[in-house]
Design a protein around this motif. Structure first.
Motif, short mmCIF file in Angstrom:
data_model
loop_
_atom_site.label_atom_id
_atom_site.label_comp_id
_atom_site.label_asym_id
_atom_site.label_seq_id
_atom_site.Cartn_x
_atom_site.Cartn_y
_atom_site.Cartn_z
N PRO A 72 0.52 -1.03 -0.10
CA PRO A 72 -0.42 0.07 0.16
C PRO A 72 1.03 0.69 -0.14
CG PRO A 72 0.13 -0.39 2.09
CD PRO A 72 0.40 -1.74 1.39
N VAL A 73 0.79 2.31 -0.39
CA VAL A 73 0.86 3.45 -0.52
C VAL A 73 0.23 4.47 -0.93
CG1 VAL A 73 2.51 3.18 -2.19
CG2 VAL A 73 0.86 3.99 -3.72
N ALA A 74 0.13 5.72 -0.19
CA ALA A 74 -0.33 7.00 0.89
C ALA A 74 -0.77 7.95 -1.03
CB ALA A 74 0.02 7.43 1.74
N ARG A 75 -2.68 7.90 -0.66
CA ARG A 75 -3.01 8.80 -2.16
C ARG A 75 -3.54 9.79 -1.49
NH1 ARG A 75 -7.62 9.47 -4.49
NH2 ARG A 75 -7.53 10.31 -6.39
N GLN A 76 -3.82 10.06 -0.26
CA GLN A 76 -4.26 10.56 0.62
C GLN A 76 -4.18 11.12 1.66
OE1 GLN A 76 -8.44 11.69 -0.70
NE2 GLN A 76 -8.12 13.88 -0.22
N THR A 130 -6.69 7.95 5.76
CA THR A 130 -5.85 8.13 4.87
C THR A 130 -6.93 7.21 4.14
OG1 THR A 130 -4.21 8.17 6.58
CG2 THR A 130 -3.80 7.21 3.62
N GLU A 131 -6.72 7.70 2.35
CA GLU A 131 -6.61 6.53 1.34
C GLU A 131 -5.93 6.16 0.74
OE1 GLU A 131 -8.56 5.99 -3.00
OE2 GLU A 131 -8.11 8.46 -2.05
N TRP A 132 -5.65 4.67 0.92
CA TRP A 132 -3.80 4.14 0.84
C TRP A 132 -4.31 3.13 -0.25
CZ3 TRP A 132 0.04 4.03 3.37
CH2 TRP A 132 0.20 4.63 4.61
#
Length: 162
Positions: A72-76, A130-132
């Motif tokens: 997972p990488v943070a988008r927002q 957090t959106e991942w």
């Protein structure tokens, strides 16, 4: 725009243990900014810390996820601050995985001061979402999280009774 996902504590008691995690921290001198309260970036670091500890508790740390082919990488990140935390405060940080579908997952966080003498449940300091986005660790391209990951975090059909 704030994601329309309930905060971590709203769903807390109804979620499977695999979908939630909490930790309690003490505010230290290095957490403070020039105004002598916890710096806003520290709240985000605490959210990342509780998310990492949650993943590790379930055997889904970065190395394990990389081996499975999706990380997972943070988008927002969206943080709402209510009150400052001060030196010596005891802070409970809760996270709850509230959504997991396709290449996206959402974590909600609730940060509360839980000093002796505070009301039961604590005093709300901040909330975060957090959106991942799940990506292939080699190409960086979006990729659905493997079913193993969904199951470990309590989102598989078998776990949900579907």
């Amino acid at each position: 725009m704030k994601l329309r996902i309930p905060d971590a504590d709203v769903l807390w008691d109804s979620l499977l243990p695999q979908r939630r995690h909490e930790l309690t921290l003490h505010v230290h001198e290095h957490d403070l900014d020039d105004l002598h309260h916890v710096n806003n970036t520290v709240y985000l670091a605490w959210c990342e810390q509780v998310a990492r500890e949650h993943a590790l508790r379930l055997g889904m740390g970065t190395d394990a996820l990389s081996a499975l082919g999706a990380v997972p990488v943070a988008r927002q990140h969206i943080i709402t601050y209510h009150r400052p935390a001060m030196l010596g405060d005891l802070v409970r940080v809760r996270t709850a995985l509230t959504l997991h579908a396709g290449v996206r997952s959402v974590r909600a966080y609730a940060l509360d001061r839980v000093n002796p003498g505070d009301p039961e449940g604590g005093v709300r300091l901040a909330e975060c979402q957090t959106e991942w986005v799940w990506v292939d660790p080699h190409s960086g391209r979006p990729k659905r999280a493997p079913e193993t990951v969904s199951a470990r975090f309590g989102f598989s059909d078998a776990v949900l009774g579907r």
